[in-house]
Design an enzyme around this catalytic site. Sequence first.
Site, PDB file in Angstrom:
ATOM      1  N   TYR A  11       0.831  -1.223   0.000  1.00 45.62           N
ATOM      2  CA  TYR A  11       0.000   0.000   0.000  1.00 45.62           C
ATOM      3  C   TYR A  11       0.863   1.270   0.000  1.00 45.62           C
ATOM      4  O   TYR A  11       0.791   2.088  -0.928  1.00 45.62           O
ATOM      5  CB  TYR A  11      -0.905  -0.081   1.227  1.00 45.62           C
ATOM      6  N   SER A  34       3.499 -11.331  -0.334  1.00 42.28           N
ATOM      7  CA  SER A  34       2.776 -11.962   0.771  1.00 42.28           C
ATOM      8  C   SER A  34       1.532 -11.150   1.117  1.00 42.28           C
ATOM      9  O   SER A  34       0.571 -11.679   1.656  1.00 42.28           O
ATOM     10  CB  SER A  34       3.675 -12.128   1.999  1.00 42.28           C
ATOM     11  N   SER A 124       5.689   3.362  13.281  1.00 42.24           N
ATOM     12  CA  SER A 124       4.253   3.568  13.435  1.00 42.24           C
ATOM     13  C   SER A 124       3.964   4.326  14.730  1.00 42.24           C
ATOM     14  O   SER A 124       4.717   4.212  15.710  1.00 42.24           O
ATOM     15  CB  SER A 124       3.588   2.191  13.510  1.00 42.24           C
ATOM     16  N   THR A 126       2.053   3.420  16.728  1.00 47.78           N
ATOM     17  CA  THR A 126       1.831   2.376  17.732  1.00 47.78           C
ATOM     18  C   THR A 126       2.964   2.350  18.776  1.00 47.78           C
ATOM     19  O   THR A 126       2.752   1.886  19.901  1.00 47.78           O
ATOM     20  CB  THR A 126       1.658   0.998  17.024  1.00 47.78           C
ATOM     21  N   TYR A 148       3.051  -6.730  17.094  1.00 50.87           N
ATOM     22  CA  TYR A 148       3.379  -5.907  15.922  1.00 50.87           C
ATOM     23  C   TYR A 148       4.110  -4.639  16.364  1.00 50.87           C
ATOM     24  O   TYR A 148       5.165  -4.288  15.850  1.00 50.87           O
ATOM     25  CB  TYR A 148       2.093  -5.550  15.151  1.00 50.87           C
ATOM     26  N   LYS A 152       8.134  -3.058  15.782  1.00 43.69           N
ATOM     27  CA  LYS A 152       8.502  -1.711  15.303  1.00 43.69           C
ATOM     28  C   LYS A 152       9.440  -1.024  16.298  1.00 43.69           C
ATOM     29  O   LYS A 152      10.434  -0.422  15.919  1.00 43.69           O
ATOM     30  CB  LYS A 152       7.238  -0.854  15.099  1.00 43.69           C
ATOM     31  N   PHE A 177       0.928   7.883  11.232  1.00 45.46           N
ATOM     32  CA  PHE A 177      -0.340   7.812  11.963  1.00 45.46           C
ATOM     33  C   PHE A 177      -1.295   6.917  11.139  1.00 45.46           C
ATOM     34  O   PHE A 177      -0.902   5.811  10.817  1.00 45.46           O
ATOM     35  CB  PHE A 177      -0.814   9.216  12.366  1.00 45.46           C
ATOM     36  N   ASN A 197      -9.659  -4.964   9.018  1.00 51.10           N
ATOM     37  CA  ASN A 197      -9.590  -4.614  10.442  1.00 51.10           C
ATOM     38  C   ASN A 197      -9.696  -3.117  10.631  1.00 51.10           C
ATOM     39  O   ASN A 197     -10.187  -2.650  11.648  1.00 51.10           O
ATOM     40  CB  ASN A 197      -8.227  -5.029  11.022  1.00 51.10           C
ATOM     41  N   LEU A 199     -10.588   0.952   9.925  1.00 50.58           N
ATOM     42  CA  LEU A 199     -11.862   1.644   9.732  1.00 50.58           C
ATOM     43  C   LEU A 199     -12.172   1.961   8.262  1.00 50.58           C
ATOM     44  O   LEU A 199     -13.249   1.606   7.774  1.00 50.58           O
ATOM     45  CB  LEU A 199     -11.859   2.949  10.559  1.00 50.58           C
TER      46      LEU A 199
HETATM   47  P1  NAD Z   1       1.472  -3.671   3.027  1.00 47.67           P
HETATM   48  O1  NAD Z   1       1.240  -4.987   3.666  1.00 47.67           O
HETATM   49  O2  NAD Z   1       0.478  -3.164   2.049  1.00 47.67           O
HETATM   50  O3  NAD Z   1       2.910  -3.657   2.315  1.00 47.67           O
HETATM   51  C1  NAD Z   1       4.001  -4.390   2.779  1.00 47.67           C
HETATM   52  C2  NAD Z   1       4.595  -5.113   1.568  1.00 47.67           C
HETATM   53  O4  NAD Z   1       5.732  -5.868   2.001  1.00 47.67           O
HETATM   54  C3  NAD Z   1       3.624  -6.114   0.924  1.00 47.67           C
HETATM   55  O5  NAD Z   1       3.595  -5.888  -0.459  1.00 47.67           O
HETATM   56  C4  NAD Z   1       4.203  -7.479   1.282  1.00 47.67           C
HETATM   57  O6  NAD Z   1       3.961  -8.419   0.251  1.00 47.67           O
HETATM   58  C5  NAD Z   1       5.674  -7.148   1.416  1.00 47.67           C
HETATM   59  N1  NAD Z   1       6.438  -8.026   2.325  1.00 47.67           N
HETATM   60  C6  NAD Z   1       6.152  -8.379   3.601  1.00 47.67           C
HETATM   61  N2  NAD Z   1       7.145  -9.131   4.106  1.00 47.67           N
HETATM   62  C7  NAD Z   1       8.078  -9.270   3.125  1.00 47.67           C
HETATM   63  C8  NAD Z   1       9.334  -9.915   3.032  1.00 47.67           C
HETATM   64  N3  NAD Z   1       9.851 -10.604   4.050  1.00 47.67           N
HETATM   65  N4  NAD Z   1      10.016  -9.833   1.866  1.00 47.67           N
HETATM   66  C9  NAD Z   1       9.519  -9.137   0.814  1.00 47.67           C
HETATM   67  N5  NAD Z   1       8.352  -8.497   0.840  1.00 47.67           N
HETATM   68  C10 NAD Z   1       7.636  -8.560   1.987  1.00 47.67           C
HETATM   69  O7  NAD Z   1       1.695  -2.611   4.195  1.00 47.67           O
HETATM   70  P2  NAD Z   1       1.748  -1.026   4.117  1.00 47.67           P
HETATM   71  O8  NAD Z   1       0.486  -0.492   4.655  1.00 47.67           O
HETATM   72  O9  NAD Z   1       2.213  -0.595   2.786  1.00 47.67           O
HETATM   73  O10 NAD Z   1       2.868  -0.760   5.207  1.00 47.67           O
HETATM   74  C11 NAD Z   1       4.228  -0.583   4.859  1.00 47.67           C
HETATM   75  C12 NAD Z   1       5.037  -0.478   6.128  1.00 47.67           C
HETATM   76  O11 NAD Z   1       4.536   0.605   6.904  1.00 47.67           O
HETATM   77  C13 NAD Z   1       4.967  -1.708   7.035  1.00 47.67           C
HETATM   78  O12 NAD Z   1       6.242  -1.914   7.592  1.00 47.67           O
HETATM   79  C14 NAD Z   1       3.966  -1.312   8.097  1.00 47.67           C
HETATM   80  O13 NAD Z   1       4.191  -1.975   9.309  1.00 47.67           O
HETATM   81  C15 NAD Z   1       4.232   0.177   8.224  1.00 47.67           C
HETATM   82  N6  NAD Z   1       3.067   0.911   8.720  1.00 47.67           N
HETATM   83  C16 NAD Z   1       1.867   0.803   8.078  1.00 47.67           C
HETATM   84  C17 NAD Z   1       0.751   1.474   8.572  1.00 47.67           C
HETATM   85  C18 NAD Z   1      -0.583   1.348   7.902  1.00 47.67           C
HETATM   86  O14 NAD Z   1      -1.584   1.680   8.515  1.00 47.67           O
HETATM   87  N7  NAD Z   1      -0.677   0.915   6.671  1.00 47.67           N
HETATM   88  C19 NAD Z   1       0.866   2.277   9.722  1.00 47.67           C
HETATM   89  C20 NAD Z   1       2.118   2.385  10.344  1.00 47.67           C
HETATM   90  C21 NAD Z   1       3.212   1.698   9.836  1.00 47.67           C
HETATM   91  C1  UD1 Z   2      -4.640   0.223  14.047  1.00 44.92           C
HETATM   92  C2  UD1 Z   2      -3.579  -0.438  14.893  1.00 44.92           C
HETATM   93  C3  UD1 Z   2      -2.284   0.358  14.771  1.00 44.92           C
HETATM   94  C4  UD1 Z   2      -1.880   0.486  13.298  1.00 44.92           C
HETATM   95  C5  UD1 Z   2      -3.042   1.137  12.534  1.00 44.92           C
HETATM   96  C6  UD1 Z   2      -2.783   1.270  11.067  1.00 44.92           C
HETATM   97  C7  UD1 Z   2      -4.888  -1.477  16.696  1.00 44.92           C
HETATM   98  C8  UD1 Z   2      -5.198  -1.479  18.158  1.00 44.92           C
HETATM   99  N1  UD1 Z   2      -4.050  -0.522  16.260  1.00 44.92           N
HETATM  100  O1  UD1 Z   2      -4.793   1.528  14.562  1.00 44.92           O
HETATM  101  O2  UD1 Z   2      -1.253  -0.289  15.476  1.00 44.92           O
HETATM  102  O3  UD1 Z   2      -0.706   1.270  13.166  1.00 44.92           O
HETATM  103  O4  UD1 Z   2      -4.214   0.340  12.718  1.00 44.92           O
HETATM  104  O5  UD1 Z   2      -2.723   0.021  10.464  1.00 44.92           O
HETATM  105  O6  UD1 Z   2      -5.365  -2.310  15.939  1.00 44.92           O
HETATM  106  N2  UD1 Z   2     -13.063   1.249  14.292  1.00 44.92           N
HETATM  107  C9  UD1 Z   2     -14.403   0.948  14.385  1.00 44.92           C
HETATM  108  N3  UD1 Z   2     -14.880  -0.077  13.640  1.00 44.92           N
HETATM  109  C10 UD1 Z   2     -14.102  -0.817  12.789  1.00 44.92           C
HETATM  110  C11 UD1 Z   2     -12.724  -0.484  12.695  1.00 44.92           C
HETATM  111  C12 UD1 Z   2     -12.238   0.546  13.476  1.00 44.92           C
HETATM  112  O7  UD1 Z   2     -15.147   1.580  15.137  1.00 44.92           O
HETATM  113  O8  UD1 Z   2     -14.601  -1.755  12.151  1.00 44.92           O
HETATM  114  C13 UD1 Z   2     -12.536   2.388  15.084  1.00 44.92           C
HETATM  115  C14 UD1 Z   2     -11.467   2.004  16.085  1.00 44.92           C
HETATM  116  O9  UD1 Z   2     -12.026   1.673  17.322  1.00 44.92           O
HETATM  117  C15 UD1 Z   2     -10.625   3.289  16.127  1.00 44.92           C
HETATM  118  C16 UD1 Z   2     -10.747   3.867  14.718  1.00 44.92           C
HETATM  119  O10 UD1 Z   2     -11.910   3.270  14.160  1.00 44.92           O
HETATM  120  O11 UD1 Z   2     -11.191   4.215  17.027  1.00 44.92           O
HETATM  121  C17 UD1 Z   2      -9.567   3.547  13.836  1.00 44.92           C
HETATM  122  O12 UD1 Z   2      -9.312   2.153  13.859  1.00 44.92           O
HETATM  123  P1  UD1 Z   2      -8.248   1.446  12.896  1.00 44.92           P
HETATM  124  O13 UD1 Z   2      -8.461   1.893  11.495  1.00 44.92           O
HETATM  125  O14 UD1 Z   2      -8.284  -0.017  13.157  1.00 44.92           O
HETATM  126  O15 UD1 Z   2      -6.862   2.069  13.330  1.00 44.92           O
HETATM  127  P2  UD1 Z   2      -6.191   2.138  14.798  1.00 44.92           P
HETATM  128  O16 UD1 Z   2      -6.911   1.296  15.773  1.00 44.92           O
HETATM  129  O17 UD1 Z   2      -5.970   3.568  15.124  1.00 44.92           O
END
Ligand code: NAD
Ligand code: UD1
Length: 326
Positions: A11, A34, A124, A126, A148, A152, A177, A197, A199
């Site tokens: 993403y 993956s 993150s 988190t 998770y 990080k 964020f 999972n 929102l």
């Molecule tokens: P994503 O799952 O869409 O992208 C991660 C990519 O890495 C995927 O394409 C997956 O196939 C690849 N991947 C995973 N393990 C691998 C491995 N061992 N070797 C090669 N490829 C591998 O996730 P994203 O939302 O793009 O997130 C990117 C990074 O940002 C992650 O490290 C995630 O933890 C971090 N992050 C994401 C969010 C979020 O909400 N999306 C928030 C905070 C931090």
């Molecule tokens: C979650 C992760 C966080 C991660 C982030 C982005 C948890 C506890 N935290 O954050 O570590 O970095 O995703 O991937 O999972 N909500 C609903 N209904 C739903 C889904 C969510 O009410 O079906 C609410 C949640 O209670 C929250 C808000 O929407 O208040 C955002 O939730 P979500 O998108 O899951 O993100 P975070 O919980 O902030």
Amino acid sequence: MKVLLTGSCGYIGSHTLVELLDRGYEVVGIDNFSNSKREVIDNIKKITGKDFVFYEGDVCDKTILEKIFNENKIDIVIHFAGYKAVGESTLKPLMYYRNNIDSTLSLLEVMDEYNCHNFIFSSSATVYGKPHTLPIKENFPLSTTNPYGTTKLTIEYILKDLYKSNNDWNIVILRYFNPVGAHESGLIGEEPQGIPNNLMPYIVRVASGELEQLSIFGNDYNTPDGTGVRDYIHVVDLAKGHIKALEKLEKENSGIYIYNLGTGVGYSVLDMVKAFEESTGKKVNYKIVERRAGDIATCYSDPQKAKNELHWEATKTLNDMCKDSW
Ligand code: NAD
Ligand code: UD1
């Protein structure tokens, strides 16, 4: 300038790849699919009209990393690859520790071997655990509430120790964020497998009729309308933050820098539902249910440090986030 992106088809990686190609950077990507699809590669090329080198493989595997570094003179690495589902990490902690930490160690070892010390890491919000005050600044205490998050935070500690041991390293840690939205072309975006999972993907599936209704996890939090408040940031703004981090590394010779990437504004779950309905004209049915275990009431960033030092600021509106997610 040649940039290696791990997790390049995911993403955030795919959106960052587009921004890099648009600015004329040479890019090498690696992904093991993956949690992403192969079509992303062609879609990135369609959006940008540009090509990039791609390797299919696992970042934990040093053999493929060595092949990449042998075949390409890599200047900077942006490390996105990793698993990211909080719930799954509580069920399969070893899988999370193995993938997230091993991939980072393999990568850092091979980078050092090839004398490449410029590194940007996807951390993150988190890592702030349950913040005591708001908005969240980079110097707040760190803690985690799930495996998770612990991966990080552990990687952040590894990077700090690494820099202490060898000041050749030039590292930016970005704490995201809540990324939402997609590229305006609609060709790349977030496509969680199974039931989402998070929102915004859940709201989209309800609006499209694939899921019946959104469960709002609690309306008795100490927030203006009782539902949880988060700092949602458009993924394209986030991707642009990586360009600014890269420019920072190009300017600096050495250091370890940490930045929040958020908007600094918090929206509640009900705000998000209303904004989505207004910007797309689609109805989002919902019901209020119990709080989700582990959730906090409010979380939003202080993005001032990134503004001052990276000259970066989120510019997209909540309306953009909703429209582009849809
Ligand atoms: P994503 O799952 O869409 O992208 C991660 C990519 O890495 C995927 O394409 C997956 O196939 C690849 N991947 C995973 N393990 C691998 C491995 N061992 N070797 C090669 N490829 C591998 O996730 P994203 O939302 O793009 O997130 C990117 C990074 O940002 C992650 O490290 C995630 O933890 C971090 N992050 C994401 C969010 C979020 O909400 N999306 C928030 C905070 C931090
Ligand atoms: C979650 C992760 C966080 C991660 C982030 C982005 C948890 C506890 N935290 O954050 O570590 O970095 O995703 O991937 O999972 N909500 C609903 N209904 C739903 C889904 C969510 O009410 O079906 C609410 C949640 O209670 C929250 C808000 O929407 O208040 C955002 O939730 P979500 O998108 O899951 O993100 P975070 O919980 O902030």
